[in-house]
Design a protein around this motif. Structure first.
Motif, PDB file in Angstrom:
ATOM      1  N   ASP A 129      -0.789  -7.327   4.104  1.00  0.00           N
ATOM      2  CA  ASP A 129      -0.919  -8.769   4.455  1.00  0.00           C
ATOM      3  C   ASP A 129      -2.541  -9.044   5.850  1.00  0.00           C
ATOM      4  N   GLY A 130      -2.512  -8.181   6.104  1.00  0.00           N
ATOM      5  CA  GLY A 130      -4.250  -8.439   6.743  1.00  0.00           C
ATOM      6  C   GLY A 130      -5.090  -7.973   6.368  1.00  0.00           C
ATOM      7  N   PHE A 131      -5.111  -6.929   5.306  1.00  0.00           N
ATOM      8  CA  PHE A 131      -6.071  -6.568   3.947  1.00  0.00           C
ATOM      9  C   PHE A 131      -6.479  -7.416   2.847  1.00  0.00           C
ATOM     10  N   ARG A 132      -5.307  -8.353   2.955  1.00  0.00           N
ATOM     11  CA  ARG A 132      -4.905  -9.521   1.255  1.00  0.00           C
ATOM     12  C   ARG A 132      -6.041 -10.649   2.357  1.00  0.00           C
ATOM     13  N   ARG A 150     -16.147   1.367  -0.635  1.00  0.00           N
ATOM     14  CA  ARG A 150     -15.332   1.620   0.431  1.00  0.00           C
ATOM     15  C   ARG A 150     -16.206   1.194   1.725  1.00  0.00           C
ATOM     16  N   GLN A 151     -17.864   0.577   1.741  1.00  0.00           N
ATOM     17  CA  GLN A 151     -18.041  -0.084   2.842  1.00  0.00           C
ATOM     18  C   GLN A 151     -17.103  -0.991   3.162  1.00  0.00           C
ATOM     19  N   VAL A 152     -17.098  -1.883   2.610  1.00  0.00           N
ATOM     20  CA  VAL A 152     -16.340  -3.206   1.948  1.00  0.00           C
ATOM     21  C   VAL A 152     -15.323  -3.155   2.967  1.00  0.00           C
ATOM     22  N   PHE A 153     -13.934  -1.977   2.392  1.00  0.00           N
ATOM     23  CA  PHE A 153     -12.977  -2.113   2.927  1.00  0.00           C
ATOM     24  C   PHE A 153     -13.299  -1.181   4.481  1.00  0.00           C
ATOM     25  N   SER A 154     -13.956  -0.057   4.919  1.00  0.00           N
ATOM     26  CA  SER A 154     -14.450   0.484   6.130  1.00  0.00           C
ATOM     27  C   SER A 154     -14.689  -0.504   6.993  1.00  0.00           C
ATOM     28  N   LYS A 155     -16.096  -1.166   6.620  1.00  0.00           N
ATOM     29  CA  LYS A 155     -16.329  -2.154   7.452  1.00  0.00           C
ATOM     30  C   LYS A 155     -16.184  -3.850   7.731  1.00  0.00           C
ATOM     31  N   LEU A 156     -15.705  -3.729   7.084  1.00  0.00           N
ATOM     32  CA  LEU A 156     -14.790  -5.345   6.828  1.00  0.00           C
ATOM     33  C   LEU A 156     -13.190  -5.708   6.496  1.00  0.00           C
ATOM     34  N   GLU A 157     -12.512  -4.875   6.167  1.00  0.00           N
ATOM     35  CA  GLU A 157     -11.256  -5.471   5.232  1.00  0.00           C
ATOM     36  C   GLU A 157     -10.293  -4.754   6.892  1.00  0.00           C
ATOM     37  N   PRO A 159     -11.347  -3.239   9.635  1.00  0.00           N
ATOM     38  CA  PRO A 159     -11.633  -4.146  11.109  1.00  0.00           C
ATOM     39  C   PRO A 159     -10.828  -5.786  11.151  1.00  0.00           C
ATOM     40  N   HIS A 160     -10.817  -6.509   9.849  1.00  0.00           N
ATOM     41  CA  HIS A 160     -10.589  -7.474  10.051  1.00  0.00           C
ATOM     42  C   HIS A 160      -8.779  -7.556   9.712  1.00  0.00           C
ATOM     43  N   ALA A 161      -8.303  -6.226   9.519  1.00  0.00           N
ATOM     44  CA  ALA A 161      -6.439  -6.034   9.491  1.00  0.00           C
ATOM     45  C   ALA A 161      -6.045  -5.246  10.075  1.00  0.00           C
ATOM     46  N   LEU A 162      -6.841  -4.972  11.819  1.00  0.00           N
ATOM     47  CA  LEU A 162      -5.989  -4.222  12.766  1.00  0.00           C
ATOM     48  C   LEU A 162      -5.287  -5.163  13.609  1.00  0.00           C
ATOM     49  N   PRO A 163      -5.541  -6.694  13.861  1.00  0.00           N
ATOM     50  CA  PRO A 163      -5.020  -7.421  14.892  1.00  0.00           C
ATOM     51  C   PRO A 163      -3.210  -7.289  13.902  1.00  0.00           C
ATOM     52  N   ALA A 164      -3.209  -6.876  12.357  1.00  0.00           N
ATOM     53  CA  ALA A 164      -1.984  -7.245  11.886  1.00  0.00           C
ATOM     54  C   ALA A 164      -1.181  -5.645  11.633  1.00  0.00           C
ATOM     55  N   VAL A 165      -1.881  -4.651  11.609  1.00  0.00           N
ATOM     56  CA  VAL A 165      -1.638  -3.183  12.183  1.00  0.00           C
ATOM     57  C   VAL A 165      -1.104  -3.473  13.311  1.00  0.00           C
ATOM     58  N   PHE A 166      -0.997  -4.113  14.138  1.00  0.00           N
ATOM     59  CA  PHE A 166      -1.066  -3.668  15.518  1.00  0.00           C
ATOM     60  C   PHE A 166       0.686  -4.437  15.927  1.00  0.00           C
ATOM     61  N   SER A 167       0.824  -5.317  15.237  1.00  0.00           N
ATOM     62  CA  SER A 167       1.603  -6.173  15.125  1.00  0.00           C
ATOM     63  C   SER A 167       2.740  -5.187  14.397  1.00  0.00           C
ATOM     64  N   ILE A 234      -9.345  -4.376  19.789  1.00  0.00           N
ATOM     65  CA  ILE A 234      -9.647  -4.748  19.266  1.00  0.00           C
ATOM     66  C   ILE A 234     -10.391  -6.366  20.166  1.00  0.00           C
ATOM     67  N   LYS A 235      -9.359  -6.240  21.823  1.00  0.00           N
ATOM     68  CA  LYS A 235     -10.068  -6.957  22.612  1.00  0.00           C
ATOM     69  C   LYS A 235     -11.304  -6.084  23.562  1.00  0.00           C
TER      70      LYS A 235
END
Length: 244
Positions: A129-132, A150-157, A159-167, A234-235
């Protein structure tokens, strides 16, 4: 904490006021007294369950995150296997556990399999869900700037999904203890689940509550540890980016 203390006070007062038998519902003071006096009897059970929960949690969440990454990077594979991911959670553990014992014996392997089964799903679904939900405009901008997949995944997707991953990790942290206790019920010679089963069979309700409180304590400790990691990754990183 105040609410918990209030509930314990009301529980203690009700036990004394209504003279509830200890075998039916022991008071918090009786449970605490039993927990302190019998520490040597269940300390090794607590250590065994803690180790099993940690190992199973690490394996399960690692597999869940790996599955999420693979399904995200391969959309056609995701369409084919995502239903199987959901169906894996519809298998009753009580039914699966005897089969695992038949296949793998009474060792650690079937217990780790059970914990992995209950831990990987929350992380996998949360990460997907975080990636999407990554900002589509940012992805488009990075592709326009010449970034590779690969760069889009590692540098954008990612990091953006980290809050969802921690949930998902928070949910799995509590599930790991539950899975460890269930696996110990079905076949083990030590662990909180074994201690609870022995206490229940001998009608020692106070010891059953001691086991319950330690299970709750383990869940809270694991949950707090994940929250600390979340703040660090994250914070803390967000604060550093804001300063820069």
């Amino acid at each position: 904490m105040l609410v918990v203390i209030l509930l314990l006070v009301l529980w203690e007062a009700s036990s004394r006021l209504f003279v509830i038998p200890a075998w039916l519902l022991p008071s918090p003071f009786t449970i605490m007294e039993e927990g302190l006096s019998s520490w040597s009897n269940y300390a090794h059970h607590l250590v065994s369950t803690t180790k099993l929960s940690i190992v199973g949690f690490v394996i399960g969440t690692s597999i869940g995150l790996l599955i999420a990454v693979l399904l995200h990077l391969m959309p056609r594979v995701r369409q084919a296997f995502y239903p199987l991911l959901i169906l894996s959670q519809n298998i009753p553990i009580i039914v699966l556990a005897p089969l695992l014992i038949i296949w793998f014996g009474f060792g650690v392997l079937p217990k780790l399999f059970i914990i992995t089964l209950v831990c990987f799903f929350p992380v996998a679904v949360a990460a997907l869900d975080g990636f999407r939900q990554t900002n589509a405009e940012m992805k488009h901008y990075m592709y326009m700037a010449g970034a590779s997949k690969r760069q889009v995944f590692s540098k954008l997707e990612l990091p953006h999904a980290l809050p969802a991953v921690f949930s998902g990790l928070k949910i799995s942290a509590t599930y790991s203890v539950m899975g460890a206790v269930i696996s110990e019920w079905l076949g083990a010679n030590k662990g909180i689940g074994v201690y609870m089963t022995l206490a229940q069979s001998s009608f020692r309700t106070d010891r059953v509550f001691v086991a319950i409180f330690f299970i709750m304590l383990l869940c809270l400790l694991f949950f707090s540890f994940i929250i600390a990691l979340e703040k660090f990754f994250i914070k803390g990183r967000a604060g550093q980016e804001a300063k820069s």
